[in-house]
Scaffold this motif. Structure first.
Motif, PDB file in Angstrom:
ATOM      1  N   TRP A  49       0.528  -1.095   0.003  1.00 25.97           N
ATOM      2  CA  TRP A  49      -0.067  -0.154   0.112  1.00 25.97           C
ATOM      3  C   TRP A  49       0.844   1.349   0.052  1.00 25.97           C
ATOM      4  O   TRP A  49       0.536   2.376  -0.482  1.00 25.97           O
ATOM      5  N   ASP A  52       1.320   2.670  -3.492  1.00 24.85           N
ATOM      6  CA  ASP A  52      -0.017   3.212  -3.965  1.00 24.85           C
ATOM      7  C   ASP A  52       0.021   4.604  -3.457  1.00 24.85           C
ATOM      8  O   ASP A  52      -0.356   5.420  -4.207  1.00 24.85           O
ATOM      9  N   TYR A  94      -1.471  -6.631   2.127  1.00 23.48           N
ATOM     10  CA  TYR A  94      -2.227  -6.214   3.173  1.00 23.48           C
ATOM     11  C   TYR A  94      -2.380  -7.038   4.217  1.00 23.48           C
ATOM     12  O   TYR A  94      -2.554  -8.335   3.947  1.00 23.48           O
TER      13      TYR A  94
END
Length: 104
Positions: A49, A52, A94
């Protein structure tokens, strides 16, 4: 791996793959910027993440053209797929539902 080992392994892997020198420089600069901006000092701190998040911040900044954002995204993808996961570091995905279980 610490930050310098990540960058060194990245450089070696890029040369092994036969990347052009200018491409190597660009990829290393994006990875350095990513590690510095998120204060990452060890590969165990890396999560998918974060890439991102970094890319989203680049898009918000508006000083980077789409081609550079795509280059940054490709560099981080190479980092995660070829360097981090290939060296046996933990799964950087995740957290799963089981990892959030709170004992009663």
């Amino acid at each position: 791996m610490n930050r310098s080992q990540i960058l060194s392994t990245l450089r070696v892997e890029l040369r092994r793959k036969g990347a052009e020198y200018r491409t190597e420089i660009a990829i290393r600069q994006w990875v350095k910027k990513f590690l510095k901006e998120l204060s990452i000092t060890h590969s165990r701190q890396l999560m998918d993440w974060q890439a991102d998040y970094f890319i989203a911040n680049l898009k918000k900044d508006e000083q980077y053209p789409a081609a550079e954002i795509l280059q940054a995204k490709s560099a981080l993808s190479f980092l995660f797929e070829k360097i981090i996961k290939a060296n046996g570091d933990k799964d950087n995905s995740y957290p799963t539902e089981d990892q959030f279980r709170i004992p009663a």
